[in-house]
Design a protein around this motif. Structure first.
Motif, PDB file in Angstrom:
ATOM      1  N   UNK A 209       0.841  -1.189   0.000  1.00  0.00           N
ATOM      2  CA  UNK A 209       0.000   0.000   0.000  1.00  0.00           C
ATOM      3  C   UNK A 209       0.873   1.235   0.000  1.00  0.00           C
ATOM      4  N   UNK A 210       0.242   2.379  -0.088  1.00  0.00           N
ATOM      5  CA  UNK A 210       0.976   3.641  -0.072  1.00  0.00           C
ATOM      6  C   UNK A 210       1.545   3.903   1.319  1.00  0.00           C
ATOM      7  N   UNK A 211       2.493   4.839   1.383  1.00  0.00           N
ATOM      8  CA  UNK A 211       3.121   5.157   2.662  1.00  0.00           C
ATOM      9  C   UNK A 211       2.100   5.718   3.638  1.00  0.00           C
ATOM     10  N   UNK A 212       1.220   6.593   3.157  1.00  0.00           N
ATOM     11  CA  UNK A 212       0.211   7.193   4.026  1.00  0.00           C
ATOM     12  C   UNK A 212      -0.739   6.147   4.583  1.00  0.00           C
ATOM     13  N   UNK A 213      -1.209   5.241   3.743  1.00  0.00           N
ATOM     14  CA  UNK A 213      -2.120   4.189   4.213  1.00  0.00           C
ATOM     15  C   UNK A 213      -1.416   3.240   5.170  1.00  0.00           C
ATOM     16  N   UNK A 214      -0.147   2.977   4.915  1.00  0.00           N
ATOM     17  CA  UNK A 214       0.592   2.070   5.791  1.00  0.00           C
ATOM     18  C   UNK A 214       0.724   2.653   7.190  1.00  0.00           C
ATOM     19  N   UNK A 215       1.043   3.934   7.282  1.00  0.00           N
ATOM     20  CA  UNK A 215       1.187   4.563   8.598  1.00  0.00           C
ATOM     21  C   UNK A 215      -0.159   4.608   9.315  1.00  0.00           C
ATOM     22  N   UNK A 216      -1.219   4.930   8.590  1.00  0.00           N
ATOM     23  CA  UNK A 216      -2.538   5.010   9.215  1.00  0.00           C
ATOM     24  C   UNK A 216      -3.028   3.648   9.687  1.00  0.00           C
ATOM     25  N   UNK A 217      -2.705   2.608   8.942  1.00  0.00           N
ATOM     26  CA  UNK A 217      -3.187   1.270   9.298  1.00  0.00           C
ATOM     27  C   UNK A 217      -2.399   0.643  10.433  1.00  0.00           C
ATOM     28  N   UNK A 218      -1.205   1.134  10.713  1.00  0.00           N
ATOM     29  CA  UNK A 218      -0.341   0.502  11.716  1.00  0.00           C
ATOM     30  C   UNK A 218       0.073   1.476  12.812  1.00  0.00           C
ATOM     31  N   UNK A 219      -0.740   2.472  13.077  1.00  0.00           N
ATOM     32  CA  UNK A 219      -0.446   3.417  14.146  1.00  0.00           C
ATOM     33  C   UNK A 219      -1.758   3.914  14.732  1.00  0.00           C
ATOM     34  N   UNK A 220      -1.709   4.291  15.985  1.00  0.00           N
ATOM     35  CA  UNK A 220      -2.879   4.825  16.675  1.00  0.00           C
ATOM     36  C   UNK A 220      -2.753   6.341  16.719  1.00  0.00           C
ATOM     37  N   UNK A 221      -3.468   7.016  15.847  1.00  0.00           N
ATOM     38  CA  UNK A 221      -3.452   8.474  15.835  1.00  0.00           C
ATOM     39  C   UNK A 221      -4.205   9.004  17.057  1.00  0.00           C
ATOM     40  N   UNK A 222      -3.715  10.087  17.609  1.00  0.00           N
ATOM     41  CA  UNK A 222      -4.365  10.693  18.757  1.00  0.00           C
ATOM     42  C   UNK A 222      -4.178  12.197  18.709  1.00  0.00           C
ATOM     43  N   UNK A 223      -4.956  12.869  19.530  1.00  0.00           N
ATOM     44  CA  UNK A 223      -4.886  14.325  19.655  1.00  0.00           C
ATOM     45  C   UNK A 223      -4.262  14.666  21.000  1.00  0.00           C
ATOM     46  N   UNK A 224      -3.398  15.645  20.957  1.00  0.00           N
ATOM     47  CA  UNK A 224      -2.743  16.110  22.178  1.00  0.00           C
ATOM     48  C   UNK A 224      -3.421  17.405  22.611  1.00  0.00           C
ATOM     49  N   UNK A 225      -3.965  17.380  23.829  1.00  0.00           N
ATOM     50  CA  UNK A 225      -4.726  18.511  24.362  1.00  0.00           C
ATOM     51  C   UNK A 225      -4.047  18.985  25.643  1.00  0.00           C
ATOM     52  N   UNK A 226      -3.918  20.320  25.751  1.00  0.00           N
ATOM     53  CA  UNK A 226      -3.268  20.887  26.930  1.00  0.00           C
ATOM     54  C   UNK A 226      -4.077  22.082  27.424  1.00  0.00           C
ATOM     55  N   UNK A 227      -4.346  22.098  28.716  1.00  0.00           N
ATOM     56  CA  UNK A 227      -5.059  23.199  29.371  1.00  0.00           C
ATOM     57  C   UNK A 227      -4.070  24.008  30.202  1.00  0.00           C
ATOM     58  N   UNK A 228      -4.473  25.180  30.691  1.00  0.00           N
ATOM     59  CA  UNK A 228      -3.561  25.984  31.518  1.00  0.00           C
ATOM     60  C   UNK A 228      -3.069  25.211  32.733  1.00  0.00           C
ATOM     61  N   UNK A 229      -1.763  25.277  32.962  1.00  0.00           N
ATOM     62  CA  UNK A 229      -1.184  24.540  34.089  1.00  0.00           C
ATOM     63  C   UNK A 229      -1.623  25.106  35.432  1.00  0.00           C
ATOM     64  N   UNK A 230      -1.993  26.358  35.451  1.00  0.00           N
ATOM     65  CA  UNK A 230      -2.400  26.985  36.717  1.00  0.00           C
ATOM     66  C   UNK A 230      -3.831  26.663  37.100  1.00  0.00           C
ATOM     67  N   UNK A 231      -4.571  25.999  36.246  1.00  0.00           N
ATOM     68  CA  UNK A 231      -5.969  25.665  36.521  1.00  0.00           C
ATOM     69  C   UNK A 231      -6.198  24.163  36.318  1.00  0.00           C
ATOM     70  N   UNK A 232      -5.748  23.350  37.275  1.00  0.00           N
ATOM     71  CA  UNK A 232      -5.921  21.894  37.114  1.00  0.00           C
ATOM     72  C   UNK A 232      -7.372  21.463  37.083  1.00  0.00           C
ATOM     73  N   UNK A 233      -8.268  22.254  37.662  1.00  0.00           N
ATOM     74  CA  UNK A 233      -9.670  21.860  37.645  1.00  0.00           C
ATOM     75  C   UNK A 233     -10.231  21.861  36.235  1.00  0.00           C
ATOM     76  N   UNK A 234      -9.722  22.730  35.343  1.00  0.00           N
ATOM     77  CA  UNK A 234     -10.181  22.729  33.958  1.00  0.00           C
ATOM     78  C   UNK A 234      -9.725  21.463  33.228  1.00  0.00           C
ATOM     79  N   UNK A 235      -8.537  21.020  33.596  1.00  0.00           N
ATOM     80  CA  UNK A 235      -8.049  19.769  32.985  1.00  0.00           C
ATOM     81  C   UNK A 235      -8.945  18.601  33.361  1.00  0.00           C
ATOM     82  N   UNK A 236      -9.335  18.525  34.624  1.00  0.00           N
ATOM     83  CA  UNK A 236     -10.211  17.439  35.056  1.00  0.00           C
ATOM     84  C   UNK A 236     -11.599  17.592  34.447  1.00  0.00           C
ATOM     85  N   UNK A 237     -12.063  18.836  34.338  1.00  0.00           N
ATOM     86  CA  UNK A 237     -13.379  19.080  33.758  1.00  0.00           C
ATOM     87  C   UNK A 237     -13.423  18.663  32.293  1.00  0.00           C
ATOM     88  N   UNK A 238     -12.357  19.001  31.548  1.00  0.00           N
ATOM     89  CA  UNK A 238     -12.310  18.625  30.136  1.00  0.00           C
ATOM     90  C   UNK A 238     -12.176  17.122  29.973  1.00  0.00           C
TER      91      UNK A 238
END
Length: 461
Positions: A209-238
């Motif tokens: 298969x193509x390089x793009x399809x190979x990477x997508x089929x054999x990897x777990x894509x995820x999103x990296x989300x970051x909230x303000x470090x000074x407000x841990x309650x927002x991190x738990x809420x999200x």
């Protein structure tokens, strides 16, 4: 175009390539990946007619390599950069190849300029570095201006400038409509060079298969989300809001969140609806190296004990063969190989059937070797149970009451114990099994070794 159908190659009892089918199309750089010992070099040798396949066939432009008219002008290959006479100058080496193929001498100077060896054309190749040898091998592959090119580790020994040059050369050749087939272990370079991938493991096809399809089929894509470090309650809420929406949230070591199962726009909408400020929202996709390692982890033959202890590579149980998934099957661009011949796993011994049945699997196919498995299956019951020329009838001729008689007559019957087995050697150890005095005299080390009576006199202390 290169087309392989059911390629199988065996060296004795070892199967290097089994039922390998793929196509290498023109106009694209096709990467050929696989662990060491997976059969890449063997496959390339069969493409070039250097090795004869045990089964199947491979063609270039519809013809086997050996039937191509003036094959060096249609196919160029670099398999071993060291396959050069060390006492011959670089130009003379290329000139000899040109004369054998009817190529004009001016083409020699052209390819020397292409690979950058024009200043050392008159120097002997034994003084070349590894990178210079690679350039000379590439020049030999380009000598006939072929439409099909095969390269085995072309960037081995090259400096960064040379690697970039090879990358641009491969892309330029493919852009001209040529068929470019490249084998390499540098995943980062393949990600920048190849358009299509053919991955094999233990001689079998893993992905096509193509390089793009190979990477997508054999990897777990995820999103990296970051909230303000000074407000841990927002991190738990999200985190709670994303989990309620069907996402899977994992904490990162730096305080960020790894979110899977939700697209980025959906994550942004959820954060906005819950009045959570975001400092970071970025997609993450695995590299080609990560996807390759994930797919071929079960097909690696040479494993480090350190990696096994650290859990980087899980050891396989003895004799177990991992499943060979082929992700991407049925997707656009997938080339479905023909079904294999009747048989099972290529590396497993064929099942032991009835005496009149032919063994199934690769050993039972035409050209296979069914004799070794059959011999190994019939070996255990025969070698030591009954020696040749001996039958179990003497034990029937010996009356059963005579076995306990030797202890009853110590003077007359004791000499008969060695005399009776004189013609019936195999029955002597089996008959005096019950009496204790004769059990110690009989040669049965495994049965008598654990007893304390024998270990005491043999103990040197």
């Amino acid at each position: 175009m290169i087309e392989a159908v059911g390629l199988t190659k065996r060296y004795g009892d070892k199967t290097a390539v089994y039922n390998l089918s793929f196509q290498v199309r023109p106009g694209a750089v096709t990467g050929f990946l696989g662990p060491n010992g997976s059969g890449k070099s063997t496959t390339m040798r069969m493409i070039l007619g250097l090795d004869n396949p045990t089964a199947g066939h491979v063609t270039i432009g519809g013809y086997p390599y050996r039937k191509l008219p003036n094959a060096p002008r249609q196919v160029g290959a670099l398999l071993d950069a060291k396959a050069v006479h060390g006492g011959r100058a670089a130009r003379n080496h290329l000139l000899c190849l040109a004369q054998l193929s009817g190529i004009p001498a001016k083409r020699v100077d052209e390819v020397l300029g292409v690979v950058g060896l024009q200043d050392v054309a008159k120097k002997r190749s034994k003084g070349f570095s590894l990178g210079m040898g690679q350039r000379l091998g590439i020049a030999a592959a380009l000598l006939g201006d072929p439409q099909v090119l095969l390269f085995d580790e072309p960037v081995n020994g090259l400096d960064p400038e040379g690697i970039l040059w090879v990358r641009n050369l491969m892309k330029a050749l493919a852009a001209e409509g040529r068929t470019v087939f490249v084998s390499s272990h540098l995943m980062s370079e393949m990600a920048l060079t190849a358009d299509h991938l053919i991955v094999i493991g233990r001689g079998q096809l893993l992905a096509d298969m193509s390089v793009t399809d190979f990477i997508s089929a054999n990897s777990a894509d995820f999103a990296r989300v970051r909230t303000p470090d000074t407000e841990p309650q927002q991190r738990e809420k999200l985190s709670a809001a994303l989990t309620e929406s069907g996402g899977h949230v994992l904490p990162e070591q730096d305080g960020a969140l790894r979110v899977t199962g939700l697209p980025l726009p959906r994550i942004s909408d959820i954060a906005h609806d819950h009045d959570v400020r975001l400092w970071e929202l970025s997609p993450h996709q695995a590299s080609l190296e990560e996807a390759y390692m994930r797919m071929t982890q079960g097909a690696v033959d040479y494993r480090s004990t350190i990696d096994q202890k650290e859990g980087l590579q899980q050891p396989l149980p003895p004799g177990a063969q991992p499943p060979m998934p082929v992700p991407g099957q049925g997707q656009p661009g997938w080339y479905a190989p023909p079904p294999p011949q009747q048989g099972g796993h290529p590396f497993a011994m064929p099942p032991q059937g009835a005496p009149g049945q032919a063994p199934s699997g690769p050993y039972g196919a035409p050209g296979g070797t069914p004799a070794p498995p059959a011999a190994s299956a019939a070996a255990p019951p025969n070698p030591y149970a009954q020696p040749p020329g001996h039958s179990p009838q003497p034990s029937a001729q010996q009356p059963a009451p005579q076995a306990p008689q030797p202890p009853a007559q110590p003077a007359a019957q004791a000499p008969q114990a060695p005399a009776v087995p004189a013609g019936e050697a195999p029955q002597a150890p089996a008959m005096p099994a019950a009496p204790a005095p004769q059990a110690s005299a009989a040669p049965a080390p495994p049965a008598s070794a654990p007893t304390s009576d024998l270990t005491k006199p043999e103990d040197p202390r």
